[in-house]
Scaffold this motif. Structure first.
Motif, short mmCIF file in Angstrom:
data_model
loop_
_atom_site.label_atom_id
_atom_site.label_comp_id
_atom_site.label_asym_id
_atom_site.label_seq_id
_atom_site.Cartn_x
_atom_site.Cartn_y
_atom_site.Cartn_z
N LEU A 1 0.83 -1.21 0.00
CA LEU A 1 0.00 0.00 0.00
C LEU A 1 0.86 1.26 0.00
O LEU A 1 0.54 2.24 -0.68
CB LEU A 1 -0.94 0.01 1.21
N VAL A 2 1.95 1.23 0.78
CA VAL A 2 2.84 2.39 0.82
C VAL A 2 3.45 2.64 -0.56
O VAL A 2 3.48 3.77 -1.04
CB VAL A 2 3.94 2.21 1.89
N PHE A 3 3.93 1.57 -1.23
CA PHE A 3 4.52 1.73 -2.56
C PHE A 3 3.48 2.20 -3.58
O PHE A 3 3.78 3.03 -4.44
CB PHE A 3 5.21 0.45 -3.02
N ALA A 4 2.26 1.67 -3.50
CA ALA A 4 1.21 2.11 -4.42
C ALA A 4 0.90 3.59 -4.21
O ALA A 4 0.71 4.34 -5.18
CB ALA A 4 -0.05 1.27 -4.22
N THR A 5 0.89 4.02 -2.96
CA THR A 5 0.65 5.42 -2.65
C THR A 5 1.78 6.29 -3.16
O THR A 5 1.55 7.36 -3.74
CB THR A 5 0.50 5.61 -1.13
N MET A 6 3.02 5.83 -2.97
CA MET A 6 4.16 6.59 -3.47
C MET A 6 4.06 6.78 -4.98
O MET A 6 4.32 7.86 -5.50
CB MET A 6 5.48 5.88 -3.11
N PHE A 7 3.67 5.74 -5.67
CA PHE A 7 3.54 5.81 -7.12
C PHE A 7 2.44 6.79 -7.52
O PHE A 7 2.64 7.68 -8.36
CB PHE A 7 3.27 4.42 -7.71
N THR A 8 1.26 6.67 -6.91
CA THR A 8 0.13 7.53 -7.24
C THR A 8 0.42 8.99 -6.93
O THR A 8 0.19 9.87 -7.77
CB THR A 8 -1.13 7.08 -6.46
N LEU A 9 0.94 9.25 -5.72
CA LEU A 9 1.25 10.63 -5.36
C LEU A 9 2.44 11.15 -6.17
O LEU A 9 2.49 12.34 -6.49
CB LEU A 9 1.54 10.75 -3.86
N GLY A 10 3.38 10.26 -6.50
CA GLY A 10 4.52 10.66 -7.33
C GLY A 10 4.07 11.16 -8.68
O GLY A 10 4.58 12.16 -9.20
N LEU A 11 3.10 10.47 -9.28
CA LEU A 11 2.59 10.91 -10.58
C LEU A 11 1.95 12.29 -10.49
O LEU A 11 2.17 13.14 -11.34
CB LEU A 11 1.57 9.91 -11.14
N SER A 12 1.15 12.52 -9.44
CA SER A 12 0.48 13.82 -9.33
C SER A 12 1.46 14.93 -8.95
O SER A 12 1.23 16.09 -9.29
CB SER A 12 -0.68 13.76 -8.34
N ASN A 13 2.56 14.58 -8.27
CA ASN A 13 3.52 15.61 -7.86
C ASN A 13 4.62 15.85 -8.89
O ASN A 13 5.05 16.99 -9.07
CB ASN A 13 4.16 15.25 -6.52
N TYR A 14 5.09 14.80 -9.54
CA TYR A 14 6.20 14.94 -10.47
C TYR A 14 5.76 15.05 -11.93
O TYR A 14 6.55 15.39 -12.78
CB TYR A 14 7.19 13.78 -10.31
N MET A 15 4.50 14.73 -12.21
CA MET A 15 3.96 14.86 -13.56
C MET A 15 2.57 15.50 -13.50
O MET A 15 1.58 14.90 -13.90
CB MET A 15 3.86 13.48 -14.23
N PRO A 16 2.47 16.73 -12.99
CA PRO A 16 1.15 17.32 -12.79
C PRO A 16 0.34 17.55 -14.06
O PRO A 16 -0.87 17.47 -14.04
CB PRO A 16 1.45 18.65 -12.09
N ASP A 17 1.03 17.81 -15.17
CA ASP A 17 0.33 18.06 -16.43
C ASP A 17 0.63 17.00 -17.47
O ASP A 17 0.54 17.24 -18.67
CB ASP A 17 0.73 19.44 -16.98
N GLY A 18 1.00 15.81 -17.02
CA GLY A 18 1.31 14.73 -17.94
C GLY A 18 2.75 14.70 -18.41
O GLY A 18 3.16 13.79 -19.10
N ALA A 19 3.53 15.70 -18.04
CA ALA A 19 4.96 15.76 -18.39
C ALA A 19 5.75 15.94 -17.10
O ALA A 19 5.25 16.52 -16.13
CB ALA A 19 5.24 16.91 -19.34
N PHE A 20 6.97 15.44 -17.08
CA PHE A 20 7.80 15.58 -15.89
C PHE A 20 8.05 17.04 -15.56
O PHE A 20 8.34 17.85 -16.44
CB PHE A 20 9.15 14.86 -16.08
N ASP A 21 7.94 17.37 -14.29
CA ASP A 21 8.23 18.72 -13.79
C ASP A 21 9.63 18.69 -13.19
O ASP A 21 9.83 18.15 -12.11
CB ASP A 21 7.20 19.11 -12.73
N PRO A 22 10.63 19.26 -13.89
CA PRO A 22 12.02 19.15 -13.42
C PRO A 22 12.26 19.77 -12.05
O PRO A 22 13.05 19.25 -11.27
CB PRO A 22 12.83 19.86 -14.51
N VAL A 23 11.57 20.86 -11.73
CA VAL A 23 11.76 21.50 -10.43
C VAL A 23 11.31 20.56 -9.31
O VAL A 23 12.00 20.40 -8.30
CB VAL A 23 11.01 22.85 -10.36
N SER A 24 10.16 19.92 -9.47
CA SER A 24 9.68 18.98 -8.47
C SER A 24 10.63 17.81 -8.30
O SER A 24 10.88 17.35 -7.18
CB SER A 24 8.30 18.45 -8.86
#
Length: 176
Positions: A119-142
């Motif tokens: 569950l922790v890894f699934a959460t990391m993946f899900t939150l990682g996508l919303s934090n590091y790819m907010p608009d579908g592309a990688f956000d280098p600053v994040s």
């Protein structure tokens, strides 16, 4: 009606999670399925709940409840998240000696631990996508902020409050 739904949602979360980060996927699921929040808002709530003193479940339920239905929502959501803990805690006190030596309980915990890690890894993946790819592309600053904070934790053993403060300052300075 919303207050009852909030109570039931956080009651489910309280009964089916084991506290801390294992609650995040369930909170995410409930908030999204009811349309109360989007993934970014859940991520923000979890970040604020982690920074605030107190248990993650209590803080998350309070913030989510306020977001959905104001102060009454916060109270109802907190009662929902607390009810299972109080109920199970009371039952554990009553039957403590029996549970302590039970081979069935030991076997159950043996299966539950890996599920919690999953569950922790699934959460990391899900939150990682919303934090590091907010608009579908990688956000280098994040990504830079995330890598630097991870290095501070792993290499310098920096405390969580310090890393949160450093990340907040980096966000203020690096994000326009």
């Amino acid at each position: 009606m919303v207050l009852l739904e909030l109570f039931i949602s956080f009651l489910k979360i309280g009964f089916t999670s084991f506290g801390g980060v294992s609650m995040v996927p369930l909170i995410n699921s409930e908030m999204l399925s009811h349309g109360w929040m989007n993934a970014q808002e859940v991520s923000d709530i979890v970040a604020i709940a982690e920074m605030t003193p107190g248990p993650l479940g209590m803080n998350s339920s309070t913030f989510a409840g306020i977001r959905v239905a104001g102060i009454p929502g916060a109270i109802i959501a907190m009662l929902g998240i607390l009810f299972p803990t109080l109920t199970i805690g009371f039952a554990a006190v009553v039957f403590f000696q029996k549970f302590r030596k039970s081979s069935i309980m030991k076997k159950m915990l043996y299966g539950i631990r890996p599920a919690g890690i999953g569950l922790v890894f699934a959460t990391m993946f899900t939150l990682g996508l919303s934090n590091y790819m907010p608009d579908g592309a990688f956000d280098p600053v994040s990504i830079i902020i995330g890598v630097l904070i991870a290095l501070l934790i792993w290499k310098k053993d920096t405390s969580v409050p310090k890393t949160i403060a450093i990340a907040a300052v980096m966000g203020l300075l690096l994000v326009r």
